[in-house]
Design a protein around this motif. Structure first.
Motif, PDB file in Angstrom:
ATOM      1  N   THR A   1       0.827  -1.208   0.000  1.00 45.99           N
ATOM      2  CA  THR A   1       0.000   0.000   0.000  1.00 45.99           C
ATOM      3  C   THR A   1       0.860   1.257   0.000  1.00 45.99           C
ATOM      4  OG1 THR A   1      -1.731  -1.180   1.220  1.00 45.99           O
ATOM      5  CG2 THR A   1      -1.852   1.228   1.191  1.00 45.99           C
ATOM      6  N   LEU A   2       1.897   1.275   0.828  1.00 45.10           N
ATOM      7  CA  LEU A   2       2.791   2.430   0.883  1.00 45.10           C
ATOM      8  C   LEU A   2       3.488   2.654  -0.453  1.00 45.10           C
ATOM      9  CD1 LEU A   2       4.433   1.973   4.413  1.00 45.10           C
ATOM     10  CD2 LEU A   2       2.815   3.751   3.710  1.00 45.10           C
ATOM     11  N   SER A   3       3.852   1.562  -1.127  1.00 47.45           N
ATOM     12  CA  SER A   3       4.513   1.677  -2.430  1.00 47.45           C
ATOM     13  C   SER A   3       3.583   2.324  -3.448  1.00 47.45           C
ATOM     14  CB  SER A   3       4.953   0.293  -2.917  1.00 47.45           C
ATOM     15  OG  SER A   3       5.907  -0.280  -2.047  1.00 47.45           O
ATOM     16  N   LEU A   4       2.319   1.898  -3.457  1.00 50.22           N
ATOM     17  CA  LEU A   4       1.354   2.471  -4.386  1.00 50.22           C
ATOM     18  C   LEU A   4       1.103   3.938  -4.066  1.00 50.22           C
ATOM     19  CD1 LEU A   4      -1.269  -0.416  -4.704  1.00 50.22           C
ATOM     20  CD2 LEU A   4       0.528   0.210  -6.327  1.00 50.22           C
ATOM     21  N   LEU A   5       1.008   4.262  -2.789  1.00 50.48           N
ATOM     22  CA  LEU A   5       0.788   5.649  -2.387  1.00 50.48           C
ATOM     23  C   LEU A   5       1.949   6.539  -2.823  1.00 50.48           C
ATOM     24  CD1 LEU A   5      -0.725   5.232   1.195  1.00 50.48           C
ATOM     25  CD2 LEU A   5      -1.898   6.100  -0.838  1.00 50.48           C
ATOM     26  N   PHE A   6       3.158   6.040  -2.678  1.00 50.86           N
ATOM     27  CA  PHE A   6       4.318   6.832  -3.089  1.00 50.86           C
ATOM     28  C   PHE A   6       4.295   7.068  -4.596  1.00 50.86           C
ATOM     29  CE2 PHE A   6       8.652   7.435  -4.574  1.00 50.86           C
ATOM     30  CZ  PHE A   6       9.095   8.425  -3.717  1.00 50.86           C
ATOM     31  N   CYS A   7       3.931   6.033  -5.356  1.00 52.93           N
ATOM     32  CA  CYS A   7       3.859   6.181  -6.806  1.00 52.93           C
ATOM     33  C   CYS A   7       2.770   7.177  -7.203  1.00 52.93           C
ATOM     34  CB  CYS A   7       3.596   4.828  -7.464  1.00 52.93           C
ATOM     35  SG  CYS A   7       4.981   3.674  -7.365  1.00 52.93           S
ATOM     36  N   ALA A   8       1.696   7.229  -6.433  1.00 51.00           N
ATOM     37  CA  ALA A   8       0.621   8.184  -6.721  1.00 51.00           C
ATOM     38  C   ALA A   8       1.067   9.615  -6.427  1.00 51.00           C
ATOM     39  CB  ALA A   8      -0.615   7.836  -5.896  1.00 51.00           C
ATOM     40  N   ILE A   9       1.862   9.780  -5.361  1.00 49.57           N
ATOM     41  CA  ILE A   9       2.328  11.112  -4.981  1.00 49.57           C
ATOM     42  C   ILE A   9       3.501  11.561  -5.842  1.00 49.57           C
ATOM     43  CG2 ILE A   9       3.326  12.470  -3.097  1.00 49.57           C
ATOM     44  CD1 ILE A   9       1.853  10.593  -1.156  1.00 49.57           C
ATOM     45  N   VAL A  10       4.424  10.626  -6.102  1.00 54.70           N
ATOM     46  CA  VAL A  10       5.608  10.918  -6.920  1.00 54.70           C
ATOM     47  C   VAL A  10       5.624   9.944  -8.104  1.00 54.70           C
ATOM     48  CG1 VAL A  10       8.115  11.196  -6.957  1.00 54.70           C
ATOM     49  CG2 VAL A  10       6.848  11.599  -4.829  1.00 54.70           C
ATOM     50  N   PRO A  11       4.951  10.270  -9.185  1.00 52.00           N
ATOM     51  CA  PRO A  11       4.934   9.380 -10.358  1.00 52.00           C
ATOM     52  C   PRO A  11       6.361   9.099 -10.837  1.00 52.00           C
ATOM     53  CG  PRO A  11       3.289  11.097 -10.590  1.00 52.00           C
ATOM     54  CD  PRO A  11       4.122  11.473  -9.398  1.00 52.00           C
ATOM     55  N   ASN A  12       6.714   7.831 -10.901  1.00 53.27           N
ATOM     56  CA  ASN A  12       8.086   7.472 -11.241  1.00 53.27           C
ATOM     57  C   ASN A  12       8.121   6.323 -12.233  1.00 53.27           C
ATOM     58  OD1 ASN A  12       8.365   4.800  -9.553  1.00 53.27           O
ATOM     59  ND2 ASN A  12       7.450   6.305  -8.158  1.00 53.27           N
TER      60      ASN A  12
END
Length: 227
Positions: free
Chosen positions: A91-102
């Motif tokens: 979940t944290l990984s997906l949230l980070f990708c949503a906040i910082v598209p990488n």
């Protein structure tokens, strides 16, 4: 909610799977051009290898097999001990990708051949884009699963050492596969390892606080007592 999850572990896993797939699919379709492109010199030194598709795909079977093994053949607390860092990290990984598209830009321009391995890689690249890679969920999950095998009380006997070694070998091969298939950079693979070790430490602290009946050996691994 907590009581329902405790009494319905399979339904809980199914609900999380739906949530994860929906979130991941949304990111895959909404993030076309990443804000952050990951790359380091080590990435250029790693060759592409189509045969790495084998351990890469084994990851999809390894997760449910491990979860059901812990659920059906071990103390149920070991199942929840794995679920905590596993699902939290995803979940944290997906949230980070949503906040910082990488993403990464490492895939070769052309794949030559029509053998089964090349076709499998093509199919993977069609369904899984080069975005949403940091931290690597493939790597994070693999390390988290391997740690669960080493912690499992049922596998403590010396005769089960081969199972833990096999888990370590599979974990290592999956991590390498993410790099050899140019799905991930060394940067996000390393981030996946760090996240797995961090959340496992957090989950260990939570287990100590919430399970007073758990006795810990000198190596700090939990031994579940019969009640």
């Amino acid at each position: 909610m907590r009581i329902w999850c405790k009494d319905h572990p399979i339904q809980f896993m199914a609900c999380y799977l739906v949530f994860y797939l929906a979130f991941f699919t949304l990111l895959e379709h909404s993030i076309v051009v990443p804000d952050l492109v990951l790359h380091c010199a080590l990435d250029d030194m790693i060759p592409f290898c189509k045969y790495a598709i084998i351990p890469y795909y084994l990851w999809f079977a390894w997760i449910p097999c491990t979860l059901f093994y812990l659920l059906w053949f071990n103390d149920r607390r070991e199942f929840w001990r794995l679920c905590l860092p596993l699902f939290a990290g995803m979940t944290l990984s997906l949230l980070f990708c949503a906040i910082v598209p990488n993403g990464v830009n490492l895939r070769p321009a052309h794949l030559y051949g029509n053998d089964i391995f090349t076709q499998a890689v093509r199919n993977l690249w069609k369904t899984d884009t080069s975005t949403n890679v940091f931290p690597s969920i493939h790597v994070f999950n693999s390390v988290t699963l391997a740690l669960a095998y080493h912690r499992c009380a049922r596998l403590r006997a010396r005769k089960w050492l081969w199972v833990k070694l096999a888990a370590d070998l599979l974990c290592g091969s999956i991590i390498l596969s993410t790099l050899l298939l140019k799905q991930h950079s060394v940067i996000d693979a390393t981030a996946g390892i760090v996240l797995a070790l961090f959340l496992d430490t957090v989950a260990d602290a939570v287990a100590r606080r919430t399970a007073p009946s758990v006795a810990y050996q000198h190596d700090h691994h939990p031994v579940f007592q019969n009640t």
